[in-house]
Design an enzyme around this catalytic site. Structure first.
Site, PDB file in Angstrom:
ATOM      1  N   GLN A 231       0.875  -1.165   0.000  1.00 49.94           N
ATOM      2  CA  GLN A 231       0.000   0.000   0.000  1.00 49.94           C
ATOM      3  C   GLN A 231       0.911   1.213   0.000  1.00 49.94           C
ATOM      4  O   GLN A 231       2.123   1.080   0.144  1.00 49.94           O
ATOM      5  CB  GLN A 231      -0.873   0.002   1.249  1.00 49.94           C
TER       6      GLN A 231
ATOM      7  N   GLU B 122       0.518 -12.223   7.987  1.00 49.52           N
ATOM      8  CA  GLU B 122      -0.261 -11.563   9.027  1.00 49.52           C
ATOM      9  C   GLU B 122      -1.700 -11.461   8.509  1.00 49.52           C
ATOM     10  O   GLU B 122      -2.124 -10.432   8.001  1.00 49.52           O
ATOM     11  CB  GLU B 122       0.319 -10.181   9.340  1.00 49.52           C
TER      12      GLU B 122
ATOM     13  N   ASP C  24       1.980  -7.742   5.668  1.00 49.57           N
ATOM     14  CA  ASP C  24       0.818  -7.105   6.269  1.00 49.57           C
ATOM     15  C   ASP C  24      -0.426  -7.366   5.418  1.00 49.57           C
ATOM     16  O   ASP C  24      -0.445  -7.088   4.217  1.00 49.57           O
ATOM     17  CB  ASP C  24       1.084  -5.594   6.378  1.00 49.57           C
ATOM     18  N   ASN C  25      -1.446  -7.935   6.040  1.00 49.30           N
ATOM     19  CA  ASN C  25      -2.738  -8.155   5.365  1.00 49.30           C
ATOM     20  C   ASN C  25      -2.619  -8.848   4.003  1.00 49.30           C
ATOM     21  O   ASN C  25      -3.153  -8.364   2.995  1.00 49.30           O
ATOM     22  CB  ASN C  25      -3.473  -6.832   5.175  1.00 49.30           C
TER      23      ASN C  25
END
Length: 652
Positions: free
Chosen positions: A312, A412, A383-384
């Site tokens: 992101q 994660e 992350d995600n």
């Protein structure tokens, strides 16, 4: 219609229901060096003939297949096992066939016991022995040739009968099995990771909070100064949230306030500014050389850096300007910021994995991972990952392991079970879990059973975290010290991989954002100053438990757990054993407020003891030793002293 030319019409053996086999062989199972791989299958043929089977395996570097015999269990179920010694890619399969020599031996034995004449059967046996004699050793070859002569000589009938049903014949059948019309199962895949994928101890911290003086921005050099302390506590992975430049547009302030004050640092997950993106370093943390120095210093302390891959970016990231095609464009021409209703992340643009330019996006993300690898990074916490395409992860992890086979990826992903499982199948070496929210005895036993006794044990490596920088679970929000001790201890002993959000957990920070499982004054939004010289009971327990983990092989595995009977819903007991003889018994009082006592039942067959034998249980945390005897022994735990026992079972 079936084409007869394509049918192996003489192959009579069926091989099916092979385990482990993930989704028809689409995905590989996982292991670490020196792990025993247990393979089972249903193997049978028509009629009454005997079957034989071999488990075949080879490493990617080997041309020749190795093999071990498979053993009949019951009801046409067979099993075999092999040990993986090298890291990397393995193949394994099963070969099975009608064992005509074994079938002959079985039939002639029955006839001899029935006092039947077996002259004709001996001639058949001679023909079968001729098929194996060419593969026999020099010594056995001579003996087999002599047996063939005896089988064909009516004057040696009695001698031949004894040979036919003797132990030597059984040995020849096992050693020199003659294979024809072999059924070969499809080749299945196995990936062997380096040991740290199976056994690791994570400490998470924000490097910007590592400064010695209040009000200062921490640096990589400050983190280097903290490494001796973190090493003494027994951690071997230092996980850092994103270390890149942080955007200015829509930067979040303290407690996720949409109005950021001029001196507030922003959220590290708002990655990117005019200074660069995922391949740049936040200048207040130091330079790239400083980061590489941190990587080297970690190595000197027996540790590794885990980087945080958050796919992101902030509105200021170079991607937003140079590659708007990688994002979702709203009807008004603006880029869609990230949302997880009701949460809003105005400072973050998510990537659009349905973009027409997906190929260039994938290549850029691979480039970032390879850049980090060139910096010396060999562990990536993602992350995600569940909000990105599965196909991308399948591809990029495979691509990474071609060049950097020692790279470890941690997912994660606190999301739906099947999504978490699919990420693990697709190549993730470790996975976050639901441990954070499994608090009752019933929940813990059920969850551990799912992880270690179902197909998940072959591909899903759990990494247990009692908290994270995002999650302040309800059980810890009281700040009650025994609860912190209990949740830590179980994370570190139930799973061979675990982690804590370091100083926040260690110093028992617990104040929550009202009505949420989040920290009030969270470190995500502000720089903290910690007294790194401070220690407490939890610091001591962490140090002792990590020492025990390193010294006891039974604690370095997850799937070797066995729960012990104890008649109290607030007392949990579990045994872990290792082939080297190491035996660990953990007993935990889940009630952080009351003393509990009861009788625990030890499965004596698992510790190699008879009911009349005495043995020692040595508490590795207190040093106390007790002599126990038989299955049933009494324990009592006061949560205000120490709410658990970490027993090593020792011989008198």
């Amino acid at each position: 219609m079936m084409n007869l030319a394509e049918i192996a019409g003489k192959n009579r053996v069926i091989v099916e229901k092979v385990t482990p086999e993930l989704d028809g062989g689409q995905f590989y199972i996982k292991a670490v060096p020196n792990e025993v791989i247990q393979v089972e299958a249903d193997i049978f043929c028509d009629g009454h003939d005997k079957t034989a089977a071999r488990l075949c395996f080879k490493h990617q570097s080997e041309k020749k297949w190795s093999e071990v015999p498979m053993r009949f269990v019951n009801n046409d179920r067979w099993e075999g096992q092999f040990i993986v010694e090298k890291e990397g890619d393995y193949l394994y399969t099963i070969e099975a066939w009608v064992d005509h020599l074994a079938s002959w031996e079985h039939e002639i034995t029955l006839k001899i016991r029935d006092a039947q004449h077996v002259n004709s059967e001996l001639l058949v046996g001679a023909s079968l022995l001729e098929k194996i004699v060419k593969n026999a050793s020099k010594e056995d070859k001579k003996a087999i040739q002599e047996a063939i002569k005896a089988f064909r000589d009516e004057k040696r009938y009695n001698e031949a009968v004894l040979l036919a049903i003797g132990e030597q014949m059984a040995e020849w059948i096992e050693k020199y099995a003659y294979r024809e019309n072999v059924t070969r199962y499809k080749e299945l895949r196995l990936w062997v990771d380096r040991p740290r994928a199976g056994f690791s101890t994570w400490y998470s911290m924000f490097p910007r909070s590592a400064a010695k003086e209040p009000g200062q921005h921490g640096t990589f050099r400050d983190v280097i100064d903290l490494l001796p302390r973190i090493e003494r506590m027994g951690f071997d992975v230092l996980y850092l949230p994103p270390i890149h430049p942080i955007g200015m547009q829509f930067r979040k302030g303290k407690n996720n306030n949409v109005l950021c004050q001029p001196n507030e640092p922003g959220v590290p997950y708002g990655i990117g500014s005019e200074l660069g993106g995922h391949d740049a370093i936040h200048p207040d943390l130091g330079t790239l050389d400083d980061f590489k120095a941190l990587v080297a210093a970690c190595k000197a302390h027996g540790m590794e850096i885990a980087m945080d891959l958050a796919i992101q970016c902030s509105p200021d990231h170079p991607w937003a300007k140079n590659h708007p095609e990688w994002f979702k464009i709203r009807p008004d021409g603006t880029i869609q910021y990230a949302e997880n209703p009701p949460k809003k992340y105005q400072d973050i643009y998510p990537i659009n994995f349905e973009t027409e330019a997906w190929e260039s996006l994938w290549l850029e993300l691979r480039r970032i991972i390879f850049v980090w690898a060139e910096w010396g990074v060999r562990i990536i916490r993602v992350d995600n990952p569940h909000t990105k395409a599965f196909a991308f992860w399948d591809w990029v992890i495979a691509e990474t392991k071609k060049k950097y086979p020692d790279m470890i990826f941690l997912a994660e992903a606190f999301t739906r079970p099947k999504v978490m499982q699919r990420l693990a199948k697709g190549g993730y070496n470790q996975s976050y879990t639901y441990y954070t929210w499994r608090t009752s005895k019933e929940e813990l036993v059920a969850y551990m059973t799912e992880l270690t006794q179902t197909e998940m044990k072959h591909y899903f490596r759990p990494n247990f975290w009692p908290n994270t920088h995002d999650i302040n679970p309800p059980l810890l929000q009281s700040g009650h010290e025994p609860n912190f001790l209990i949740r830590y201890f179980m994370a570190a002993t139930l799973s061979s991989n675990y982690g804590i959000f370091g100083p926040t957990y260690e110093f028992m920070v617990h104040e929550a954002f009202p009505g949420k499982e989040e920290y009030w004054n969270s470190e995500k939004y502000e720089i903290k100053h910690w007294d790194w010289n401070h220690t407490n009971k939890l610091t001591y327990v962490i140090t002792q438990v990590n020492r025990a983990r390193k010294e006891n092989a039974a604690l370095q595995q997850t799937n070797n757990i066995m729960f012990c009977d104890i008649n109290d819903d607030q007392l949990l007991a579990y045994l872990k054993t290792h082939p080297d003889g190491n035996r660990i018994l953990c007993v935990v009082n889940l009630d952080g407020y009351n003393r509990r006592g009861n009788t625990v039942r030890i499965p004596l067959h698992k510790i190699g003891k008879a009911g009349w034998e005495d043995f020692i249980v040595h508490d590795l945390l207190t040093g106390s030793k007790y002599v126990w005897k038989g299955e049933y022994n009494y324990i009592e735990l006061d949560p205000y002293l120490l709410p658990f026992h970490l027993f090593r079972i020792e011989d008198l």
